[in-house]
Design an enzyme around this catalytic site. Structure first.
Site, short mmCIF file in Angstrom:
data_model
loop_
_atom_site.label_atom_id
_atom_site.label_comp_id
_atom_site.label_asym_id
_atom_site.label_seq_id
_atom_site.Cartn_x
_atom_site.Cartn_y
_atom_site.Cartn_z
CE1 TYR A 111 62.90 -16.33 33.22
CE2 TYR A 111 65.25 -16.62 33.52
CZ TYR A 111 64.19 -15.94 32.95
OH TYR A 111 64.44 -14.89 32.09
CE LYS A 120 56.76 -2.28 36.11
NZ LYS A 120 57.06 -1.04 35.39
CG ASP A 178 59.68 0.36 33.87
OD1 ASP A 178 60.25 0.33 34.98
OD2 ASP A 178 58.49 0.72 33.75
CG ASP A 237 67.85 -14.14 31.21
OD1 ASP A 237 68.91 -14.04 30.59
OD2 ASP A 237 66.96 -14.97 30.94
CG ASP A 242 71.43 -11.00 26.81
OD1 ASP A 242 72.18 -11.58 27.63
OD2 ASP A 242 70.94 -11.56 25.81
#
Ligand code: NAD
Length: 372
Positions: free
Chosen positions: A141, A198, A230, A254, A258
């Site tokens: 970001y 990852k 994942d 992020d 959620d």
């Protein structure tokens, strides 16, 4: 009165002012019971600041936030400002505050209250009580981004045309300080830390892993686990009750927070804390947005904002008893059956009889009434 704290309140847009107003009321009520004084000053950010000053984060708001003990934020954004160019959109206020206040650690506890078992979309959720520690001021970001016209072709001869890119970049110092936060929280909670990355693909992730192994030597009492992002998203649904603390990069955090939020029932229940180095001001806010679809209707759930006050008091201002009183009052209010519409799901008719649908303000009144 001895202890006094300089609190900047930023209501924001949509349901932001509604839920933040409730949080401020709870803060004032609990401070009277526990003998400290919050000096609360209100500032604008987001869409309301664009309307008043033409910018999402006015200099005076950032300055006040930097000079405060803590910031209490509602939420920003909404369809009214969606057409504005990217750098002036309301959400830039959040990125500006995080950067300007050096808030590199974002803490998102996800707890399934036993009273809300039926609200979780999982059939057998078990006891969910986990903490996501998300890196907040680095990674993709904030990395180099851009676009250019390419003269290259794909394998089948199609011209690539325009190319856009974002860059994931992390320094050893940035990774180490957030990993350390993760280990420290695991040590005082369930003594288990899951590092999510990852590493099978990304070189930055491999750096996270090797630094985690190094730092773990100082935390031999904390069990260390590695998961690919994942796989972690699957495991959060399959076995949420086995997680304690998860530490991860900005973008992975992020997305996963959620997911973790939703399995505990409603985004309206989830607080967050963003913190920098010890002694620097922190920012406390619900994880949800400005919910334009229900704004102004007195039906938003104020609990995420109210629990954000609890996080501020416990993690940042050292007012643990007052914080525990807020959590206890929220639990008691839920146990008495009060529900805003987002958490008003129930299993059968018998359970339906036990719940009372309440407004934003009424939920807050009841929580304040239950403060001990
Ligand atoms: P949202 O979180 O605002 O809403 C998603 C859904 O959850 C909606 O159905 C909404 O009604 C519901 N919801 C959210 N908070 C609730 C609450 N307290 N009680 C009951 N229901 C609640 O996310 P979105 O719709 O993707 O975004 C809306 C706006 O908020 C956008 O402008 C977005 O950019 C902004 N946003 C701001 C923040 C922030 O200020 N930190 C975070 C996320 C999104």
């Amino acid at each position: 009165m001895g202890r006094s704290y300089n609190i900047v309140s930023i209501p924001g847009d949509g349901i932001g002012p509604e839920v933040n107003g409730c949080a401020v009321r709870v803060l004032e009520a609990v401070s009277q019971k526990y003998g400290f004084e919050p000096k609360i000053t209100e500032y604008k950010a987001g869409g309301s600041a664009i309307d008043a000053y033409g910018v999402p984060l006015p200099g005076e708001t950032l300055q006040a936030a930097q000079d405060s003990d803590a910031v209490l934020l509602g939420a920003v954004g909404g369809p009214r400002w969606d057409m504005i160019e990217a750098e002036r959109r309301p959400e830039q206020a959040i990125l500006g505050l995080r950067q300007g206040m050096h808030l590199y650690a974002n803490l998102r506890p996800a707890i399934l209250y036993k009273e809300l078992g039926d609200v979780s979309p999982l059939k057998k959720p078990g006891n969910i009580d986990l903490l996501i520690v998300r890196e907040l001021t680095g990674g993709i970001y904030f990395g180099k981004q851009g676009s250019y016209k390419s003269s290259e072709k794909l394998f089948d001869g199609t011209r690539k045309g325009n190319v856009a890119f974002d860059t994931e970049s992390y320094s050893e110092a940035e990774i180490s300080r957030i990993l350390r936060r993760g280990f420290e929280f695991a040590r005082i909670r369930g003594k288990k830390l899951t590092v999510v990355d990852k590493a099978n693909v990304l070189v930055t992730s491999r750096m996270w892993r090797s630094l985690a192994r190094e730092i773990s030597e100082e935390f031999s009492d904390v069990e260390l686990e590695f998961l690919y992002v994942d796989n972690c998203s699957m495991q959060l649904v399959a076995r949420p009750s086995t997680f304690d603390v998860i530490v991860t990069s900005n973008m992975f955090g992020d997305i996963l927070s959620d997911l973790a939020g939703q399995i505990t029932g409603s985004v309206g229940m989830l607080p967050s804390a963003s913190m920098g180095n010890p002694g620097m001001p922190g920012l406390f806010e619900p994880i949800h947005g400005s919910a334009p679809d229900i704004a102004g209707q007195n039906k938003a759930n104020p609990i995420a904002s109210i629990l954000s006050v609890g996080l501020m008091l416990k993690l940042h201002l050292g007012e643990k008893d007052a914080s525990d009183a807020i959590t206890a009052a929220v639990r008691k209010t839920l146990a008495q059956g009060a529900r805003t519409p987002d958490i008003a799901l129930y299993g059968d008719e018998e359970e339906a009889k036990k719940i009372t649908l309440v407004s934003t303000v009424e939920m807050t009144d009841r929580i304040i009434g239950n403060l001990e």
